[in-house]
Every structure is written in structure tokens, then in C-alpha cells.
Design a protein around this motif. Structure first.
Motif, PDB file in Angstrom:
ATOM      1  N   LYS A 115       0.841  -1.196   0.000  1.00 31.24           N
ATOM      2  CA  LYS A 115       0.000   0.000   0.000  1.00 31.24           C
ATOM      3  C   LYS A 115       0.874   1.244   0.000  1.00 31.24           C
ATOM      4  N   GLY A 116       0.647   2.135  -0.969  1.00 33.51           N
ATOM      5  CA  GLY A 116       1.415   3.366  -1.074  1.00 33.51           C
ATOM      6  C   GLY A 116       0.574   4.581  -0.720  1.00 33.51           C
ATOM      7  N   ILE A 124      -2.782   3.924  -2.835  1.00 35.70           N
ATOM      8  CA  ILE A 124      -2.884   2.895  -3.857  1.00 35.70           C
ATOM      9  C   ILE A 124      -2.465   1.582  -3.203  1.00 35.70           C
ATOM     10  N   ALA A 125      -3.156   0.497  -3.531  1.00 44.16           N
ATOM     11  CA  ALA A 125      -2.842  -0.795  -2.915  1.00 44.16           C
ATOM     12  C   ALA A 125      -2.991  -1.910  -3.943  1.00 44.16           C
ATOM     13  N   THR A 126      -2.134  -2.921  -3.820  1.00 44.24           N
ATOM     14  CA  THR A 126      -2.220  -4.118  -4.649  1.00 44.24           C
ATOM     15  C   THR A 126      -2.158  -5.331  -3.744  1.00 44.24           C
ATOM     16  N   TYR A 127      -3.022  -6.319  -4.027  1.00 45.45           N
ATOM     17  CA  TYR A 127      -3.118  -7.532  -3.233  1.00 45.45           C
ATOM     18  C   TYR A 127      -2.528  -8.695  -4.040  1.00 45.45           C
ATOM     19  N   PHE A 128      -1.449  -9.272  -3.530  1.00 41.51           N
ATOM     20  CA  PHE A 128      -0.815 -10.400  -4.199  1.00 41.51           C
ATOM     21  C   PHE A 128      -1.300 -11.681  -3.533  1.00 41.51           C
ATOM     22  N   PHE A 139       6.794  -2.704 -10.287  1.00 39.09           N
ATOM     23  CA  PHE A 139       5.577  -1.940 -10.034  1.00 39.09           C
ATOM     24  C   PHE A 139       5.114  -1.129 -11.234  1.00 39.09           C
ATOM     25  N   ASP A 140       5.996  -0.855 -12.177  1.00 40.70           N
ATOM     26  CA  ASP A 140       5.552  -0.175 -13.391  1.00 40.70           C
ATOM     27  C   ASP A 140       4.651  -1.075 -14.236  1.00 40.70           C
ATOM     28  N   ASP A 141       4.711  -2.386 -13.984  1.00 42.24           N
ATOM     29  CA  ASP A 141       3.884  -3.335 -14.732  1.00 42.24           C
ATOM     30  C   ASP A 141       2.505  -3.532 -14.102  1.00 42.24           C
ATOM     31  N   ILE A 142       2.293  -2.928 -12.950  1.00 41.68           N
ATOM     32  CA  ILE A 142       1.018  -3.100 -12.243  1.00 41.68           C
ATOM     33  C   ILE A 142       0.121  -1.914 -12.566  1.00 41.68           C
ATOM     34  N   GLY A 143      -1.039  -2.178 -13.154  1.00 41.46           N
ATOM     35  CA  GLY A 143      -1.938  -1.099 -13.538  1.00 41.46           C
ATOM     36  C   GLY A 143      -1.303  -0.275 -14.634  1.00 41.46           C
TER      37      GLY A 143
END
Length: 205
Positions: A115-116, A124-128, A139-143
Motif C-alpha cells: 500500500k502506497g 494505492i494498494a495491490t493484493y498479491f 511496479f511499473d507493470d502493475i496497472g
């Protein structure tokens, strides 16, 4: 009159030099957990708080350049590590990191959350989750590219599962601006240099 014309020309030159004196420097930093205990990691101007270090080498993620995998950060369900920067760095980009989920025996594969936080208060958050392959996260490949730029803080946590997540080699990037020479100083230096050149030409003539 000639002196005034010369000084005016030099002033214009100095102003141009002052305008081009400001330059920025890009810094790439990789933060590695360097203690097997729950000790904050300080790398350059960054601090990784509450990493909960791990001694388990075979279960730590590793990039190709590391000869020794351990120690690494570790989060169990409900635990969190926090990455922050100290002045003069205000904002930074999260570039990449390495993770490995450990689920020995019969357990539920944990979900790792990154979470940033931005300066304006948004996040912004990503769940792996279980479907994500362990290894390097770019992280440039996410979204869309740039989502993970301009952050003030990043949190790493686990929200479910009965295993745990190991993480390390957190790559970040930040930019600093060079301190320019005062415009007046540039003008004065340029004026003396140009006047000296004019005098030398007159003597030679």
C-alpha cells in the motif's frame, strides 16, 4: 559607452548561464534487510520499520546479484513493515521488490499487500494472492505506469493465510535538485571574464 555595452552583453550571457544552472540528479537505492531481528533498516535516507527479520535463508527471496539470501523481511498475518524517507527526500518512486510466500505443510497461502501513500492523502494498494507467482515485482507493470511514483510512505502487510511472506531488495528512486549558483554571482563572474577578454584584445591591438 563601450563599457556599458560590454557589461550589458555580459549580463545577458550571465542570465542565460543562471537559467541553465539548475540540474537534477536521479538516485536509485536498493533497501535490503540486514538484520535477523526486528530492527529498523536504514539505507541512504530511507527507513524500513518493523521488518521482523528472518534467518531462514532457503525461504528468503533473492535477486540474481545476491550471494546470500538471508536475512529478509517477514510478515505474518496482521503484521506490517513500513518504508519511509527522511528529508531532503519528500517523495519517491517504488520500482520493484522481491517476495516469497512460505506455506509449509497444510496451510492457506497468504495474501501479501503493498500500500502506497501520496502527499495529497490518497493511497494505492495491490493484493498479491495465491495466484501471483513469487519472485520479483516490477511496479511499473502493475496497472498503468506511474501509479507507484511520488509516494511518501509504503506499507507491506499480510492480511490472511496461515503461512507468512518474506520480502527483500526493495528498489526505490528519488530525484534531488542541484543547488544553483546565485544569479548575481554568475553575472559578476561573467562580467569580469568578458571585460578581461576585451582588455586583452585592446592591448594586443
Amino acid at each position: 559607452m563601450n563599457f556599458l555595452k560590454t557589461f550589458a552583453a555580459v549580463a545577458l550571457l550571465g542570465a542565460g548561464m543562471a537559467g541553465g544552472a539548475v540540474a537534477s540528479t536521479v538516485h536509485d537505492v536498493v533497501i535490503e534487510v540486514n538484520s535477523a531481528s526486528n530492527t529498523d533498516v536504514v539505507s541512504d535516507v530511507f527507513t524500513l520499520s518493523n521488518p521482523i527479520g528472518s534467518n531462514s535463508g532457503p525461504n528468503c527471496p533473492s535477486d540474481a546479484g545476491e550471494s546470500v539470501e538471508a536475512p529478509c523481511g517477514l510478515v505474518n498475518n496482521g503484521q506490517m513493515g513500513t518504508l519511509t524517507a527522511a528529508p531532503p527526500v519528500v517523495e519517491f518512486d517504488l520500482v520493484s521488490m522481491w517476495i516469497e510466500r512460505v506455506c509449509n505443510g497444510q496451510c492457506t497461502v497468504p495474501t501479501f499487500v503493498v500500500k502506497g501513500y501520496y502527499a495529497n492523502g490518497t493511497t494505492i494498494a495491490t493484493y498479491f494472492s495465491a495466484g501471483f507467482a513469487d519472485g520479483k515485482i516490477d511496479f511499473d507493470d502493475i496497472g498503468s505506469g506511474g501509479y507507484w511514483n511520488g509516494l511518501t510512505k509504503v506499507e507491506f502487510s499480510q492480511i490472511d493465510g496461515s503461512g507468512n511472506v518474506r520480502y527483500d531488495n526493495i528498489a526505490v528512486r528519488y530525484t534531488t535538485a542541484a543547488v544553483p549558483l546565485p544569479a548575481a554571482g554568475l553575472l559578476l563572474l561573467g562580467a569580469f571574464g568578458a571585460l578581461g577578454a576585451v582588455r586583452r584584445r585592446r592591448k594586443a591591438a
